[in-house]
Design a protein around this motif. Structure first.
Motif, PDB file in Angstrom:
ATOM      1  N   MET A 225     -21.227   6.478 -22.500  1.00 59.99           N
ATOM      2  CA  MET A 225     -21.529   5.116 -22.043  1.00 59.99           C
ATOM      3  C   MET A 225     -20.551   4.106 -22.635  1.00 59.99           C
ATOM      4  SD  MET A 225     -25.661   5.089 -22.270  1.00 59.99           S
ATOM      5  CE  MET A 225     -26.496   6.562 -21.719  1.00 59.99           C
TER       6      MET A 225
ATOM      7  N   ARG B 267     -36.091   4.203 -24.235  1.00 60.97           N
ATOM      8  CA  ARG B 267     -35.299   5.375 -23.886  1.00 60.97           C
ATOM      9  C   ARG B 267     -34.581   5.906 -25.117  1.00 60.97           C
ATOM     10  NH1 ARG B 267     -35.528   6.801 -18.106  1.00 60.97           N
ATOM     11  NH2 ARG B 267     -35.474   4.825 -16.991  1.00 60.97           N
ATOM     12  N   ALA B 268     -34.592   7.213 -25.229  1.00 59.10           N
ATOM     13  CA  ALA B 268     -33.744   7.868 -26.216  1.00 59.10           C
ATOM     14  C   ALA B 268     -32.367   8.059 -25.598  1.00 59.10           C
ATOM     15  CB  ALA B 268     -34.319   9.233 -26.580  1.00 59.10           C
ATOM     16  N   VAL B 269     -31.345   8.066 -26.444  1.00 64.43           N
ATOM     17  CA  VAL B 269     -29.997   8.389 -25.957  1.00 64.43           C
ATOM     18  C   VAL B 269     -29.420   9.450 -26.881  1.00 64.43           C
ATOM     19  CG1 VAL B 269     -28.847   6.550 -27.291  1.00 64.43           C
ATOM     20  CG2 VAL B 269     -27.779   7.423 -25.214  1.00 64.43           C
ATOM     21  N   THR B 270     -28.691  10.403 -26.302  1.00 63.63           N
ATOM     22  CA  THR B 270     -28.034  11.405 -27.142  1.00 63.63           C
ATOM     23  C   THR B 270     -26.743  10.813 -27.690  1.00 63.63           C
ATOM     24  OG1 THR B 270     -26.805  12.285 -25.269  1.00 63.63           O
ATOM     25  CG2 THR B 270     -28.931  13.328 -25.756  1.00 63.63           C
TER      26      THR B 270
ATOM     27  N   ASP C 256     -28.606  11.188 -19.684  1.00 61.36           N
ATOM     28  CA  ASP C 256     -28.467  11.066 -21.139  1.00 61.36           C
ATOM     29  C   ASP C 256     -29.489  10.085 -21.703  1.00 61.36           C
ATOM     30  OD1 ASP C 256     -24.952  11.143 -20.573  1.00 61.36           O
ATOM     31  OD2 ASP C 256     -26.198  12.767 -21.344  1.00 61.36           O
ATOM     32  N   LEU C 257     -30.215   9.411 -20.805  1.00 69.86           N
ATOM     33  CA  LEU C 257     -31.244   8.463 -21.227  1.00 69.86           C
ATOM     34  C   LEU C 257     -32.588   9.052 -20.838  1.00 69.86           C
ATOM     35  CD1 LEU C 257     -29.624   5.108 -20.088  1.00 69.86           C
ATOM     36  CD2 LEU C 257     -30.151   5.731 -22.443  1.00 69.86           C
ATOM     37  N   LEU C 258     -33.406   9.303 -21.816  1.00 70.31           N
ATOM     38  CA  LEU C 258     -34.691   9.954 -21.579  1.00 70.31           C
ATOM     39  C   LEU C 258     -35.759   9.200 -22.362  1.00 70.31           C
ATOM     40  CD1 LEU C 258     -33.366  13.577 -21.977  1.00 70.31           C
ATOM     41  CD2 LEU C 258     -34.433  12.670 -19.912  1.00 70.31           C
ATOM     42  N   PRO C 259     -37.037   9.332 -22.015  1.00 71.61           N
ATOM     43  CA  PRO C 259     -37.625  10.270 -21.060  1.00 71.61           C
ATOM     44  C   PRO C 259     -37.409   9.832 -19.614  1.00 71.61           C
ATOM     45  CG  PRO C 259     -39.323   8.821 -21.905  1.00 71.61           C
ATOM     46  CD  PRO C 259     -38.047   8.485 -22.654  1.00 71.61           C
TER      47      PRO C 259
ATOM     48  N   PHE D 285     -37.668  15.972 -20.605  1.00 77.31           N
ATOM     49  CA  PHE D 285     -39.008  15.468 -20.875  1.00 77.31           C
ATOM     50  C   PHE D 285     -39.243  14.178 -20.090  1.00 77.31           C
ATOM     51  CE2 PHE D 285     -37.555  12.389 -24.147  1.00 77.31           C
ATOM     52  CZ  PHE D 285     -36.409  12.987 -24.632  1.00 77.31           C
TER      53      PHE D 285
END
Lengths: 402, 376
Positions: free
Chosen positions: A308, A298-301, B169-172, B321
């Protein structure tokens, strides 16, 4: 929770208890095309994991221990850096291997008595030795001497960033007949792209030191793999990650975020990197010649990460956006992550090794905050010079703590 | 002028105004040729390799145009259920006369309004379809009469949307992620729930943004209009918002791969491109696709403007996405088109030939650019 294991079995249990456990549901979603027939029970556990539910760690570890004792036991040398963000990888990898019944030697660069060894994870090496690992110190330019002539099936270089540092290790390993050579590289070598994520096979910066190493070991070893991490959290980390955010949040200081805060990054719990490396050791055929992004899925901004961390701390956070150039600060010093999208996905590990990501940032950050809070770091005097420069440039007052 | 009227209308089946009365067709060939072959994808040969009697709800506008061709080529009997407002078939740019004749002579039409639930129920019950592809369904109430009419249905394949996912805030987004019962797409969610609750073998496909020739949603078209007019491209915010596009032909292929596939039974699949793209990156990709010079991109804060009912940018202003790894792993489904390749395909077969769906409207652009000039 902090590690407190003594014997290998307890190590496995302690390792396992900190995780979410979910029933491993067999489902029609399982895919087994790439799982070797040689470890059917291990394959069965991984198939469960591949279904999307995190495998029950204790079961997985037990099966691997059986596999190790059934003749799959290997002697593994970890050449480990003595500081920085990657130091903790060797620590977790060693524990994972020990729990699976393998022989582990950790060669840390430098001297046992150096000041660097007072910091984690080195300060916790007793957790490795009590589980049966050998810990030695020395110069990677002469690995043979450092390990007193011992031989190994697998070598992981978790130290060098360029060929100058890794070549002597690789040359020694080849001459010593090491069967599998693993290298911790970096996802930072990918060239920037309009189309995230970075996936294995994408173009890399040819001048990067790690690229030189990958090319060299590909030429030298029949069985080599390269692991490209991004950022990590986990108990025993040598470099600050989430602490940067907690330091500000517990002191009720605004959190300065460069740009829009929409930049995405990848922050994995180091246990995911350790499990990926361990799978490569157990499936050398599958891992041979492959590159693996060693990240979570997972990507996080930046913005999401602050939220978080605040939720983990149970304290509201105030975010202040700023433009590093306009304020006149070096973004690399002012913020712990690259000020841009920096996002790789672990597609090869999932596809080739049957690996699954267990990182759950909201939950993992709670555990991290618990350790942060009990460490007393939140009460220490700290200066925030760069923050103050940013905040005054943006015009945000900072309340002086009473 | 977008859709060209078919010149081969003589080959179309007679379509009387009210009922379906087409003759039963003999399906001549069982060949499984597809007009585009996914590179590297394992071709799934479904367990039931014989021809199916397939109903497509919709099928004349975008996805269905490509899907119905694929299904006809595979030897299935395909009926399109539409009101008949768009031509039942149209020759595609790049499609040979022979191919088009072959397709248009085989595909069947059932004319009706799917909002007329009684008509849906009686007409479908009379036909007894094996499989339904529901491409244009929006609300659960539209689906219930179909299920009622076809108790022996082998599979209900539904075109849902990744828009159902709860913003995160956690993707995809993965298929297991939380969904948003309040989203604009809640009708899709309610449909998925209905399918789950009924004793039917269902599959739900969640695309992200779809693009390709004949797109009626001005996605790539929006960029092409501006590039052709040599205008700057106004992009909200920092332009680093990450979105995802999937080519319509790859989506049609995915729809084909779930047919009769046990791995698709009662499963949801995200279907889109293998990579994501930033807003700024998409502007650049569209320029490459159309052979335009690198565009000038102008960023603006949408909060500074009141655009009224007009949409100033074709994408939701957020990261959006989804991971397609489940489809890749379970269905052997890998997209054939990379982004620039796919946009080039769209440009060459559609906008680049002078066709598009919506006229260019630069009203909001001028508001943005005007304000930018003033502030300088």
């Amino acid at each position: 929770m902090a590690f407190s294991s003594t014997a290998a079995a307890t190590a496995a249990a302690a390792f396992a208890s900190g995780r979410r456990s979910a029933a491993c549901r067999p489902s029609s979603q399982s895919s087994s095309s790439f799982l070797g027939a040689s470890f059917p029970r291990v394959a069965a556990v991984r198939r469960c994991a591949a279904s999307g539910a995190p495998a029950r760690r204790a079961a997985a570890v037990t099966v691997r221990a059986q596999a190790a004792s059934a003749g799959g036991k290997k002697s593994v040398l970890i050449v480990n850096t003595n500081g920085g963000g990657h130091a903790v990888i060797g620590f977790y990898f060693a524990k994972e291997l020990l729990a699976a019944g393998h022989d582990v030697t950790v060669l840390t660069v430098g001297e046992e008595g150096s000041d660097k060894m007072k910091k984690p994870p080195f300060s916790r090496f007793s957790e490795l030795t009590s589980a049966g690992a050998k810990t030695v110190w020395g110069d990677p330019a002469d690995v043979g001497a450092a390990v007193s002539g011992a031989s190994f099936d697998v070598v992981l270089d978790n130290n060098g960033k360029d060929l100058d540092a890794v070549k002597p290790v690789a040359d020694w390993a080849k001459a010593a007949g090491v069967g599998q050579f693993l290298f911790v590289s970096s996802a930072g070598i990918y060239t920037t792209s309009d189309e995230p994520p970075h996936v294995e096979g994408d173009a890399v910066k040819e001048s990067a030191g790690h690229v030189g190493v990958e090319k060299y070991i590909a030429g030298e070893f029949g069985n080599w793999s390269s692991f490209r991490p991004q950022y990590m959290i986990g108990s025993g980390n040598n470099k600050d990650c989430e602490e940067w955010f907690f330091d500000r949040i517990v002191r009720k200081r605004p959190v300065p975020i460069p740009g829009s805060g929409m930049q995405v990054t990848n922050i994995a719990h180091v246990r995911d990197l350790a499990s990926m490396l361990a799978l490569a050791v157990e499936s050398p055929g599958a891992a041979a010649g492959k590159i693996f992004n060693s990240v979570c899925d997972r990507a996080v901004t930046f913005y999401g990460l602050v939220k978080m961390c605040a939720a983990a701390a149970g304290i509201d956070a105030e975010i202040v956006h700023y433009d590093p150039a306009a304020v006149g600060v070096d973004a690399k010093k002012a913020f712990p992550f690259r000020n841009m999208h920096f996002y790789a996905e672990p597609r090869a590990a999932k596809e080739v090794l049957g690996w699954t990501s267990t990182t759950n940032l909201p939950e993992d950050l709670k555990e991290r905050f618990a350790e942060y809070a009990s460490s007393g770091r939140g009460e220490k005097e700290m200066s925030f010079d760069l923050d103050d420069k940013i905040l005054s440039a943006v015009g945000v007052p900072v309340a002086v703590a009473a | 002028m977008a859709a060209t009227a078919s010149l081969k209308s003589s080959l179309l089946l007679p379509c009387p105004l009210s009922d379906f009365s087409g003759a039963a067709l003999s399906i001549s060939s069982q060949t499984r040729r597809r007009s585009w072959r996914p590179r590297g994808a394992r071709i799934q040969v479904s367990a039931a390799a014989d021809s199916k009697n397939i109903l497509v709800m919709g099928g004349t506008r975008f996805i269905g145009i490509f899907l119905s061709r694929l299904l006809v080529k595979e030897g299935h009997k395909v009926t399109l259920f539409t009101r008949g407002k768009a031509p039942i078939t149209q020759q595609l740019p790049g499609e040979s006369d022979a191919e088009y004749a072959e397709f248009s002579s085989k595909v069947l039409h059932l004319k009706g309004d799917r909002q007329d639930f009684d008509f849906v129920k009686t007409s479908l019950a009379a036909k007894g379809f094996d499989v339904v592809y529901d491409i244009n369904g929006r609300e659960a109430v539209e689906v219930a009469p179909i299920l009622d009419a076809l108790p022996n249905l082998e599979q209900y394949i539904y075109c849902s949307s990744a828009g159902v996912y709860l913003k995160s805030d956690l993707l995809p987004h993965f298929e297991t992620d939380a969904v948003d019962p309040k989203s604009r797409h809640k009708g899709k969610l309610e449909t998925e729930s209905l399918l789950e609750s009924r004793d039917v073998n269902w599959t739900s496909i969640r695309p992200v943004y779809i693009y390709g020739p004949l797109n009626y949603n001005p996605v790539e078209e929006w960029f092409f209009h501006r590039l052709k007019a040599a205008r700057p491209i106004p992009v909200p915010g920092a332009g680093n918002q990450i979105t995802q596009l999937g080519h319509v032909k790859d989506l049609a292929t995915a729809f084909g791969l779930v047919l009769g596939n046990p791995k698709a039974s009662k499963q949801v699949f995200n279907i889109s491109g293998a990579k994501y793209v930033t807003f700024d990156g998409l502007a650049r990709a569209c320029a490459k696709a159309g052979g335009f010079p690198e565009p000038e991109i102008v960023h603006y804060n949408p909060k500074d403007f009141d655009f009224g009912k007009k949409k100033a940018f074709p994408f939701r202003d957020q990261h959006f996405f989804a991971s397609i790894e489940k489809a890749t792993k379970e269905l052997g489904c890998t997209p054939e088109y990379g982004l620039v390749d796919g946009l080039t395909d769209s440009y060459n077969l559609d906008f680049g030939r002078g066709t598009f769906r919506k006229e260019a409207d630069f009203t909001t652009d001028d508001m943005i650019l005007g304000k930018k000039l003033v502030s300088v």
